[in-house]
Structure formats: structure tokens, C-alpha cells
Design an enzyme around this catalytic site. Sequence first.
Site, mmCIF file in Angstrom:
data_model
loop_
_atom_site.group_PDB
_atom_site.id
_atom_site.type_symbol
_atom_site.label_atom_id
_atom_site.label_comp_id
_atom_site.label_asym_id
_atom_site.label_seq_id
_atom_site.Cartn_x
_atom_site.Cartn_y
_atom_site.Cartn_z
ATOM 1 N N GLU A 1 20.923 -17.464 36.121
ATOM 2 C CA GLU A 1 20.476 -16.082 36.249
ATOM 3 C C GLU A 1 19.323 -15.969 37.241
ATOM 4 O O GLU A 1 19.262 -15.040 38.033
ATOM 5 C CB GLU A 1 20.051 -15.566 34.873
ATOM 6 N N ARG B 1 22.620 -29.486 24.229
ATOM 7 C CA ARG B 1 23.171 -29.300 22.885
ATOM 8 C C ARG B 1 24.641 -29.669 22.809
ATOM 9 O O ARG B 1 25.135 -29.998 21.726
ATOM 10 C CB ARG B 1 22.932 -27.869 22.392
#
Length: 186
Positions: free
Chosen positions: A107, A70
Amino acid sequence: MTAHTAAADSLAELLLSRIRNVPDYPQPGVMFKDIAPLLADATAFAAMVGALAARATELGATKVVGLEARGFVLAAPAAHAAGIGFVPIRKQGKLPGPVHSCSYDLEYGSAVVEVQHDAFVPGERVLVVDDVLATGGTVSAALDLLRQAGAELAGVVVLMELGFLDGRGRLAGHLGEAPLEALITV
């Protein structure tokens, strides 16, 4: 309140009004910030591109870097509006030719980003643009890539900073004297 602060607040309000919250996406407990409505609104999109282009100019950038994926949508039009070049930083294996690579932790795992060896002239001033600053891992890896490539960091500007994740704190040691700015902080 200064005119600059009022303009920044007005811009943030406009942009935030065009970002949709999507609960439990991509997993339960996550509130996803969907920028698609902002991109679809010509007025909001133009205001965001104008703000990014203005910062590139003010910071003396000669290139704008966008982070996959993005970040491309934000950085490329900002570079065009500022009259300077655009350079993509991509996921591993997406760029032809020799590349600089940097791995970073996610993560749940790790990832690698790359930039082409000839993307920058040594010492070239670069503005890094991305959509969201969360934990800072992707931006940190991008800054490491810029150093490998011999570019000079003019600054980092993100559309949205998720302040509760403290990505800003994690990036402090990577920025040097370059500013880190967010058009919106949530």
C-alpha cells in the site's frame, strides 16, 4: 447442504470464534484480525492444521510453502501432518545461498520476497499457505517465485480472506487452473 459443506461451515465457525478483532491496529480505521487466540487453542489449531494438511494431500502437493511470517506458523505443521516438506518464502536478505527474488507493491511502498534456488525439484507440486489474503500482493509474488523455481502450483489456501479487498480478483491471472481457497471469508 452436503456433509462437506456442513463440515467446512463448522470449521469456519470454530476458527472465526477464536480470532480476535483489534480496532485501530496498526493504524486508525483498521480492524486487525488477531489469530493468536486461535493458535493458543489446541482444538481450533489442530482443526485448522488438519484441514490444511487434508487439502495438501487431496491436491497432490509434495511441499507446502509458507509466507513470512504468520504463514510459517500455519504451513509448517500442515506439511508435517501431511507427511511432506515445508519451504519458507522469506523477506529479502533472510535466506542463505542463491535465491530467486520477486518484488511487489505494498500500500505504501514495495517489498521483495525470496526462496532458495534448491527449494524445489522442477515440476514439484506445491501448496501455498498463508494467514490472510488481503490485496493479493504477497501471494502473487510467491506464485511468481514458484514459477522461477520450476515448481508447479497445486493450490493456494489461506486461513482468512478479506473479501472486500478483492485479492482473489487480482490473483485470477496468476493461478492458472489451481484453486484458491479460504477457510474463512470476512
